[in-house]
Motif scaffolding. Structure first.
Motif, PDB file in Angstrom:
ATOM      1  N   ARG A 240     -86.499   9.425  83.681  1.00  0.00           N
ATOM      2  CA  ARG A 240     -86.161  10.488  82.724  1.00  0.00           C
ATOM      3  C   ARG A 240     -85.226  11.491  83.391  1.00  0.00           C
ATOM      4  O   ARG A 240     -85.447  11.898  84.527  1.00  0.00           O
ATOM      5  N   HIS A 241     -84.184  11.850  82.678  1.00  0.00           N
ATOM      6  CA  HIS A 241     -83.232  12.831  83.197  1.00  0.00           C
ATOM      7  C   HIS A 241     -82.490  13.454  82.029  1.00  0.00           C
ATOM      8  O   HIS A 241     -82.338  12.844  80.957  1.00  0.00           O
ATOM      9  N   GLU A 263     -87.987  24.072  90.937  1.00  0.00           N
ATOM     10  CA  GLU A 263     -89.293  24.332  90.349  1.00  0.00           C
ATOM     11  C   GLU A 263     -89.105  24.848  88.922  1.00  0.00           C
ATOM     12  O   GLU A 263     -88.053  25.412  88.577  1.00  0.00           O
ATOM     13  N   LYS A 264     -90.100  24.654  88.094  1.00  0.00           N
ATOM     14  CA  LYS A 264     -90.039  25.188  86.738  1.00  0.00           C
ATOM     15  C   LYS A 264     -89.940  26.716  86.787  1.00  0.00           C
ATOM     16  O   LYS A 264     -90.687  27.370  87.503  1.00  0.00           O
ATOM     17  N   SER A 284     -84.689  27.295  84.986  1.00  0.00           N
ATOM     18  CA  SER A 284     -84.943  25.893  84.665  1.00  0.00           C
ATOM     19  C   SER A 284     -86.209  25.767  83.818  1.00  0.00           C
ATOM     20  O   SER A 284     -87.262  26.299  84.189  1.00  0.00           O
ATOM     21  N   PRO A 285     -86.143  25.075  82.670  1.00  0.00           N
ATOM     22  CA  PRO A 285     -87.328  24.897  81.831  1.00  0.00           C
ATOM     23  C   PRO A 285     -88.292  23.855  82.373  1.00  0.00           C
ATOM     24  O   PRO A 285     -89.381  23.663  81.829  1.00  0.00           O
ATOM     25  N   THR A 286     -87.902  23.160  83.453  1.00  0.00           N
ATOM     26  CA  THR A 286     -88.733  22.096  83.981  1.00  0.00           C
ATOM     27  C   THR A 286     -88.462  21.931  85.469  1.00  0.00           C
ATOM     28  O   THR A 286     -87.464  22.432  85.994  1.00  0.00           O
ATOM     29  N   ALA A 287     -89.365  21.247  86.149  1.00  0.00           N
ATOM     30  CA  ALA A 287     -89.145  20.905  87.556  1.00  0.00           C
ATOM     31  C   ALA A 287     -88.422  19.570  87.648  1.00  0.00           C
ATOM     32  O   ALA A 287     -88.553  18.715  86.770  1.00  0.00           O
ATOM     33  N   GLY A 288     -87.661  19.385  88.711  1.00  0.00           N
ATOM     34  CA  GLY A 288     -86.965  18.117  88.905  1.00  0.00           C
ATOM     35  C   GLY A 288     -85.856  18.248  89.930  1.00  0.00           C
ATOM     36  O   GLY A 288     -85.565  19.338  90.434  1.00  0.00           O
ATOM     37  N   TRP A 310     -86.453  13.664  86.617  1.00  0.00           N
ATOM     38  CA  TRP A 310     -87.877  13.677  86.946  1.00  0.00           C
ATOM     39  C   TRP A 310     -88.205  12.402  87.711  1.00  0.00           C
ATOM     40  O   TRP A 310     -88.048  11.296  87.188  1.00  0.00           O
TER      41      TRP A 310
END
Length: 340
Positions: A240-241, A263-264, A284-288, A310
């Motif tokens: 997922r990306h 980090e989120k 960032s709304p998410t970590a990755g 991710w």
């Protein structure tokens, strides 16, 4: 083996030119194709770059392989095409002169647009001979890509094995796009993986050396070369990306680097009003992992800013940044004469 009307026998190495068309000045536009055949039968592997003329890292990768005389297989055949889109290469452009993308024009049409004709000639002369392939690309526009392999993961064992053998810092699951080389190849039962690194019109030395090392690992996996340098670290697989996009227009300033772990909620950049009336911090709304980064300072609403992935197999002992992702393998002892 028959290419471009030329019979190439086992043990031979040749260079032939596929004539594509002519410029209005009557200058012939042709595509050089290097063919290396071993005496012993085996698979045929395509190494191709320059689908988009401004994506120079793949072009330089194959140039070094040809220049250093590294493409002599123990068995089977290697077909190397440093530049498919000669038009784009001459004009520092992604497209051909009619504005179309060759990689959205497969399988092509002999009476279609210029991009379609380029695709058709390739499909007629080269694709029927290919078993496996690596299509080298570079980030478009001002977007820089972390070294990565893109392919369909989990749907074909041979494709998965090619990606694992290449062992790029990142391996991404990427769906087939209509009109792409990968889609056309898959429809004919041929396996093509895509390698991306850097940004257009700029050489990415680390990504190029990783590309050469990964290519040799694929050839070694197929039994075509005697050895290859193992990858320094296992590839980080990401199914997922997504791109984080600009919600506001203005001047974009990035606070992150390719390969960094976000980090989120972490601030990854800012967009400022060009008249000095305000600045928006971007969280960032998410970590990755950051696997792509826009270096264009002026952005509009909806522009892609940071590509986040991710991981499926996040390595233990996670830190803020992974320096090993940017480490290239040792260079070949053979130096280019261009350094003199």
């Amino acid at each position: 083996m028959l290419i471009n009307g030329l019979v190439i026998r086992p043990g031979e190495r040749v260079m032939t030119r596929l004539v594509i068309s002519r410029l209005p000045s009557r200058t012939v536009i042709d595509v050089p194709v290097y063919v290396y055949r071993a005496q012993e039968p085996g698979p045929t592997v395509l190494l191709m770059a320059g689908m988009h003329g401004d994506e120079v890292n793949g072009i330089e990768t194959i140039r070094r392989l040809v220049r250093r005389d590294l493409l002599q297989p123990l068995r089977g055949t290697i077909i190397a095409i440093p530049i498919l889109n000669i038009y784009g290469f001459l004009n520092f452009s992604r497209e051909v002169p009619d504005g179309k993308d060759v990689n959205r024009s497969f399988p092509g049409n002999p009476r279609g647009s210029l991009a379609s004709r380029v695709a058709h000639r390739f499909m007629r002369e080269i694709m029927p001979l290919v078993d496996y392939g690596i299509d080298f690309h570079t980030g478009g526009a001002a977007r820089a890509n972390m070294p990565q392999v893109r392919c369909l993961l989990g749907e074909d064992e041979q494709t998965d094995a090619l990606a694992a053998a290449f062992a790029a810092p990142f391996t991404l699951h990427a769906s087939l796009r209509p009109g792409s080389l990968r889609e056309a190849a898959m429809q004919q039962g041929r396996r093509i993986i895509v390698y991306e690194t850097g940004e257009s019109l700029r050489l990415d030395e680390t990504g190029i050396e990783l590309a050469i090392a990964g290519t040799f690992r694929v050839l070694h996996h197929l039994g075509m070369v005697p050895n290859a340098v193992p990858a320094a670290q296992p590839s980080i697989v990401c199914r997922r990306h997504t791109w984080l996009r600009a919600k506001f227009a203005g001047l974009f300033r990035s606070h992150v680097q390719n390969g960094q772990f976000l980090e989120k909620g972490q601030v990854y950049g800012s967009v400022a009003d060009p008249y000095g009336e305000g600045t928006v911090r971007l969280e960032s709304p998410t970590a990755g992992f950051v696997i792509g980064l826009n270096h264009m300072p002026v952005v509009n609403q909806g522009d892609a800013l940071v590509h986040i992935a991710w991981p499926d197999n996040l390595p233990p002992g996670r830190t803020e940044h992974w320096p090993h992702l940017l480490e290239a393998p040792p260079k070949s002892k053979e130096e280019d004469e261009e350094q003199v």
